[in-house]
Design an enzyme around this catalytic site. Structure first.
Site, short mmCIF file in Angstrom:
data_model
loop_
_atom_site.label_atom_id
_atom_site.label_comp_id
_atom_site.label_asym_id
_atom_site.label_seq_id
_atom_site.Cartn_x
_atom_site.Cartn_y
_atom_site.Cartn_z
N HIS A 95 -28.57 4.28 -135.91
CA HIS A 95 -28.62 3.90 -134.47
C HIS A 95 -28.92 4.19 -133.52
O HIS A 95 -28.40 4.39 -131.98
CB HIS A 95 -27.68 2.73 -134.20
CG HIS A 95 -27.13 1.52 -134.91
ND1 HIS A 95 -27.24 0.92 -134.82
CD2 HIS A 95 -26.23 1.67 -136.05
CE1 HIS A 95 -27.56 -0.32 -135.46
NE2 HIS A 95 -27.00 0.09 -136.65
N LYS A 142 -23.54 -2.14 -119.54
CA LYS A 142 -23.20 -1.02 -120.65
C LYS A 142 -22.92 -0.07 -120.97
O LYS A 142 -22.35 -0.08 -119.46
CB LYS A 142 -25.29 -0.88 -120.99
CG LYS A 142 -25.67 -0.21 -119.73
CD LYS A 142 -27.34 0.07 -119.99
CE LYS A 142 -28.23 -0.91 -119.66
NZ LYS A 142 -28.80 -1.02 -121.01
N ARG A 143 -22.21 0.94 -121.94
CA ARG A 143 -21.94 1.76 -121.32
C ARG A 143 -22.31 3.02 -120.98
O ARG A 143 -23.44 2.71 -120.49
CB ARG A 143 -21.46 1.85 -122.86
CG ARG A 143 -20.80 1.67 -124.13
CD ARG A 143 -19.22 1.40 -123.14
NE ARG A 143 -18.23 3.37 -123.71
CZ ARG A 143 -18.00 3.23 -124.64
NH1 ARG A 143 -17.89 2.53 -125.30
NH2 ARG A 143 -17.26 4.48 -124.27
N LYS A 175 -28.59 7.04 -120.86
CA LYS A 175 -28.77 4.99 -120.15
C LYS A 175 -28.86 5.87 -118.28
O LYS A 175 -29.49 4.08 -117.93
CB LYS A 175 -27.44 4.48 -120.40
CG LYS A 175 -27.53 3.74 -121.64
CD LYS A 175 -26.26 3.28 -122.13
CE LYS A 175 -25.91 3.31 -123.29
NZ LYS A 175 -26.42 2.06 -124.24
N THR A 220 -29.43 -4.50 -126.65
CA THR A 220 -29.83 -5.34 -127.48
C THR A 220 -29.39 -6.15 -126.19
O THR A 220 -30.17 -7.22 -126.04
CB THR A 220 -28.46 -5.71 -128.17
OG1 THR A 220 -27.52 -5.04 -128.43
CG2 THR A 220 -28.91 -5.15 -129.49
N LYS A 246 -30.48 -10.29 -124.23
CA LYS A 246 -29.95 -11.42 -123.35
C LYS A 246 -29.91 -11.66 -122.55
O LYS A 246 -30.19 -13.07 -122.37
CB LYS A 246 -28.29 -10.81 -124.17
CG LYS A 246 -27.48 -10.51 -125.28
CD LYS A 246 -26.05 -9.68 -125.35
CE LYS A 246 -26.40 -8.71 -126.66
NZ LYS A 246 -25.68 -8.09 -126.66
C1 26Q Z 1 -18.76 8.17 -134.28
C2 26Q Z 1 -17.16 9.11 -134.46
C3 26Q Z 1 -16.62 9.13 -134.03
C4 26Q Z 1 -15.91 8.58 -132.76
C5 26Q Z 1 -16.93 7.46 -132.77
C6 26Q Z 1 -18.36 7.81 -133.15
C7 26Q Z 1 -19.03 6.72 -132.29
C8 26Q Z 1 -18.74 5.49 -132.49
C9 26Q Z 1 -19.92 4.27 -131.89
C10 26Q Z 1 -20.50 6.67 -132.93
C11 26Q Z 1 -21.21 5.98 -131.89
C12 26Q Z 1 -21.06 4.22 -131.92
C13 26Q Z 1 -21.83 3.55 -130.90
C14 26Q Z 1 -23.14 3.62 -130.98
C15 26Q Z 1 -24.14 2.39 -130.49
O1 26Q Z 1 -23.51 1.47 -130.28
N1 26Q Z 1 -25.45 2.95 -130.83
C16 26Q Z 1 -26.42 1.47 -130.21
O2 26Q Z 1 -26.47 0.66 -131.33
C17 26Q Z 1 -27.39 -0.15 -131.36
C18 26Q Z 1 -27.52 -1.49 -131.72
O3 26Q Z 1 -28.28 -0.80 -133.39
C19 26Q Z 1 -28.60 0.29 -130.22
O4 26Q Z 1 -29.31 -0.96 -129.24
C20 26Q Z 1 -28.66 0.99 -129.47
O5 26Q Z 1 -29.93 1.55 -128.84
C21 26Q Z 1 -27.90 2.05 -129.44
O6 26Q Z 1 -27.08 2.93 -128.69
#
Ligand code: 26Q
Length: 786
Positions: free
Chosen positions: A334, A525-526, A531, A631, A635
């Site tokens: 991702h 979004k975050r 972004k 995503t 929406k």
């Molecule tokens: C990893 C290790 C330790 C703590 C946290 C994490 C962690 C947690 C969440 C690393 C990444 C995430 C989230 C990533 C994420 O949301 N990526 C998004 O995924 C979407 C679905 O595929 C995409 O549409 C987005 O582009 C992408 O940013």
């Protein structure tokens, strides 16, 4: 309920409504489970979707819609003077996820049910979800999200599904076999959430693990009078489910996170293997009957755990165990950000999971032997692709483990999947060219159109009938209607209605009055530098300056919402700047009729369901090559917003589906970003060339928005001036030009709405039903029989 005859309490009403649904959900669940058990072995595999995050949001509205109970309940409540939509707003929002990745998992579960796929989602039952965002003096303050305070009426405890999960200890030889003797033992207990289809009565299951202690009390310590020591096992178990880790852009190796990942994987894999055994009495057909999918690398221990179970508990030979593992595991990536790739210090890994480390070593040894044979001329190849990073402190590379153990690896949009094999995974793609592919993301049309936007959904029913509700590709029938006045009128009326609803919320929560006839320009979004919420803010500043200088611009309300990870200082500063700018411009009598900026606190799924249907303009403005898919972009377009966006992620496929003329595309493309970086990018140059940028930048840098503290935004402006990693300065001019094209079109309401309809009509393939069907066909299909 209201035993004393007083007005019904909302918590009681919610509980009662949920319990009314539960009975029917349980019936459907039992029927689906029975069907799945009886399915023939080779037709479909049962999918197990492992994810550290499921961003579910509220459940009642979805359950009522799926069960056809919304209308009867609304009538029942009306008799008591309660409106159903108001009641729905009171349900806690289950935020067991950070953002896109977690919400994707929730949309996929919805589609698993709708498609009738035999399936389980596996996750953790976090006590505290994604933190609640409060704003104090314009700054983000995080508060714990105690989402189960009033209980959780949707979960069903399954006390009979319990598995031991060990940590630490040592490994000994036991004849031919290895035996792991963990030092710490927890017990995982299952809690199930039923996910209903909206057609056909099938269900999927989200199984969330709760850690409990194997030994509830250390009696020896208790007798000594050492109560803290006596209760330690309980406290250790509680810690595990304590809180969702935030995605904070720096992957500091924290032991608790690794323990959470190992716990999810340990419990889930035992559950999966046990189910196969109880249904078949053998593991012979395991790989034809089961698929295990990794939602990013967070559950990438799964192949190591499966190998451990097969080798140590079921007496498999290595090669048979490995062949089986390779056939069942698949992985979705991702993100391309190299700094976000998950690695764990080898020492920590070995201390916590000594047997898994042995298995990782052996997988690596065999893999590297093959690589050295295949790439005899390339000495450095083995070092680059090794599961162990030997540069500096030794670390285990989770992505390498996931790739080597998988039969398929995919990215989440065409561009992302291409860049994935050209950049971060280039070496692996040389070794396993047939393994890599793309599955573009999608969103649930049930939650994101039918439930969130009943007005638009009804207008679509009226125009083309209800078949689109089961097959979103039918939306293409709307293409013919971009000139149909009645339909356009209904679409515009639905939008206006949704805008008024959002305006009421903003007024009630923030005391800000917004003009609902103004263009609603939204970025939710975050908060992340890539972004580029800061680019949006620079445009707001430039716009304000232009209005003050007398430019007759279209009325606009800019909405921004999103959480900044608690440790991410630059993101937090962007939140603060948004508040400072809003404070400076919203009450400026020279501009306030034409421009407002609203930061809506505590963005979550529920807020998204209100904001997205009310949006005219969707901001999707990441630096080209950084947003894997997005995503939210889907929406918004599905709800008839137009997109202003860069050539990035799934924006590209959306533009291609609707025709580029229906999107406001701007900015550098990936090749241009790369060329500019390679040629020595000098962001300061753009200040000299562009007066509007110079003025907007100077307002922030000189402290116009932070009176008394001119240095407040120094780290932001220094980054822009000297590095500008995400190339805001290079894209600013094109962005402002695109915004001018937006204004021009918004001045012609009928033309605007016709474009909105063209957007909706093109969104048929961005359903999570399509995405899940692609996974089922290409990834989770049973392997050919030998
Ligand atoms: C990893 C290790 C330790 C703590 C946290 C994490 C962690 C947690 C969440 C690393 C990444 C995430 C989230 C990533 C994420 O949301 N990526 C998004 O995924 C979407 C679905 O595929 C995409 O549409 C987005 O582009 C992408 O940013």
């Amino acid at each position: 309920m209201d035993q004393l005859g007083g007005p019904p309490d909302v918590a009681d009403l919610l509980r009662a409504a949920a319990h009314a649904c539960r009975e029917e959900l349980t019936r459907r669940w039992a029927a689906s489970q029975a069907q799945d058990r009886a399915r023939s072995g080779s037709a479909v595999r049962r999918v197990h979707y492992l994810s550290m995050e499921f961003l579910i949001g509220r459940s009642l509205g979805n359950a009522l819609a799926a069960l056809g109970l919304a209308e009867p309940l609304a009538e029942l409540l009306a008799g008591r003077g309660v409106s159903l939509p108001d009641l729905l707003e009171h349900e806690a929002d289950a935020a067991l996820g950070n953002g896109g990745l977690g919400r994707l998992a929730a949309c996929f579960l919805d589609s698993f049910a709708e498609l009738g796929l035999p399936s389980f989602g596996y996750g953790l039952r976090y006590r505290y979800g994604m933190f609640t965002q409060r704003i104090r003096d314009g700054q983000q303050v995080e508060q714990p999200d105690d989402w189960m305070r009033d209980g959780n009426p949707w979960e069903v405890a399954r006390p009979e599904r319990r598995f031991p999960v060990g940590f630490g200890g040592s490994v000994t030889a036991d004849g031919e076999r290895r035996r792991w003797i963990p030092a710490e033992r927890l017990v995982a207990a299952a809690y199930d959430l039923v996910v209903p289809a909206h057609h056909g009565g099938r269900t999927s299951t989200l199984r969330l693990w709760q850690a409990t202690s194997a030994d509830s009390i250390d009696l020896e310590a208790f007798r000594r009078g050492d109560q803290a020591e006596a209760g330690r096992p309980l406290v250790a178990a509680d810690m595990l489910n304590w809180v969702l880790y935030p995605d904070d852009s720096t992957r500091a190796g924290r032991l608790l996170r690794l323990k959470q990942e190992a716990f999810l994987v340990g419990a889930s894999l035992q559950d999966i293997v046990e189910r196969e055994f109880s249904e078949r009495g053998t593991l012979d057909d395991f790989s034809r009957r089961n698929a295990i999918h990794l939602n990013d690398t967070h559950p990438a221990l799964a192949p190591a755990e499966l190998m451990r179970l097969l080798l140590d508990e079921h007496g498999f030979e290595w090669s048979a165990a490995w062949a089986l593992t390779r056939q069942v595991v698949s992985y979705t990536n991702h993100t391309l950000m190299p700094e976000a790739l998950e690695t764990w210090p080898l020492e920590m890994f070995g201390q916590l999971l000594p047997r898994h480390l042995e298995i990782v070593y052996e997988i690596n040894e065999r893999f590297l032997a093959d690589v050295r044979r295949q790439f005899a001329g390339d000495e450095a190849m083995a070092g680059r692709v090794s599961l162990i990073d030997e540069s500096g402190e030794r670390r285990v590379r989770m992505a390498a483990l996931a790739i080597v153990a998988s039969n398929k690896v995919n990215g989440v949009s065409k561009l992302h999947s291409e860049l994935m094999v050209q950049t971060i995974f280039a070496d692996y793609a040389k070794i396993f060219p047939e393994r890599f592919h793309n599955v573009t993301n999608g969103v649930s049309p049930r939650r994101w159109l039918m439930q969130a936007n009943p007005g638009l959904a009804a207008a679509i029913d009226g125009a083309i009938g209800p078949a689109w509700r089961r097959d979103l590709t039918r939306l293409s029938a709307l293409k013919r209607l971009a000139g149909a006045d009645t339909f356009l009128g209904e679409v515009a009326a639905a939008k206006q209605h949704n805008k008024e609803r959002l305006a009421r919320l903003v007024r009630a929560e923030l005391g800000i009055a917004v003009n609902t006839r103004s263009l609603f320009d939204v970025q939710v979004k975050r908060i992340h530098e890539y972004k580029r919420q800061l680019l949006n803010l620079l445009h707001v500043v430039a716009r304000h300056q232009a209005i003050v200088a007398g430019a007759p611009l279209q009325p606009r309300t800019v909405f921004i919402a999103g959480k900044a990870a608690s440790a991410y200082q630059q993101a937090k500063l962007i939140v603060r700047l948004a508040h400072d700018i809003a404070a400076a411009i919203n009450d400026d009598p020279r501009s306030s009729a034409l421009l407002k900026l609203v930061f809506v606190p505590d963005y979550d799924v529920g807020l998204a369901e209100t904001v997205i249907p009310a949006t005219d303009l969707s901001e999707q403005i990441s630096t080209a090559g950084t947003e894997a898919s997005g995503t939210g972009n889907m929406k918004f377009a599905l709800n008839g917003a137009l997109t202003i966006g860069t050539w990035d992620g799934a924006n590209i496929e959306m533009a291609q589906a609707m025709g580029e003329e229906n999107m406001f595309v701007f900015g550098l493309r990936v090749a241009e970003v790369q060329a500019l970086k390679a040629g020595g990018y000098e962001p300061a140059r753009y200040l000299e060339r562009e007066a509007a940028l110079q003025r907007a930048f100077a307002a922030v840098a000189d402290g116009d928005f932070s009176p008394g503290e001119p240095e407040r935004y120094r780290t932001l402006t220094d980054e822009l001036l000297h590095r500008d990693t995400y190339m805001l300065m290079a894209d600013f001019g094109a962005y402002v030009d695109a915004q001018a094209r937006v204004d021009e079109l918004f001045a012609k309401p009928a033309a605007w709405t016709a474009r909105a309809v063209a957007n909706v009509a093109a969104m048929g393939s961005f359903s999570s039903d399509r995405a899940v069907a692609e996974y089922a066909e290409r990834v989770w299909r049973p392997p050919p029989q030998p």
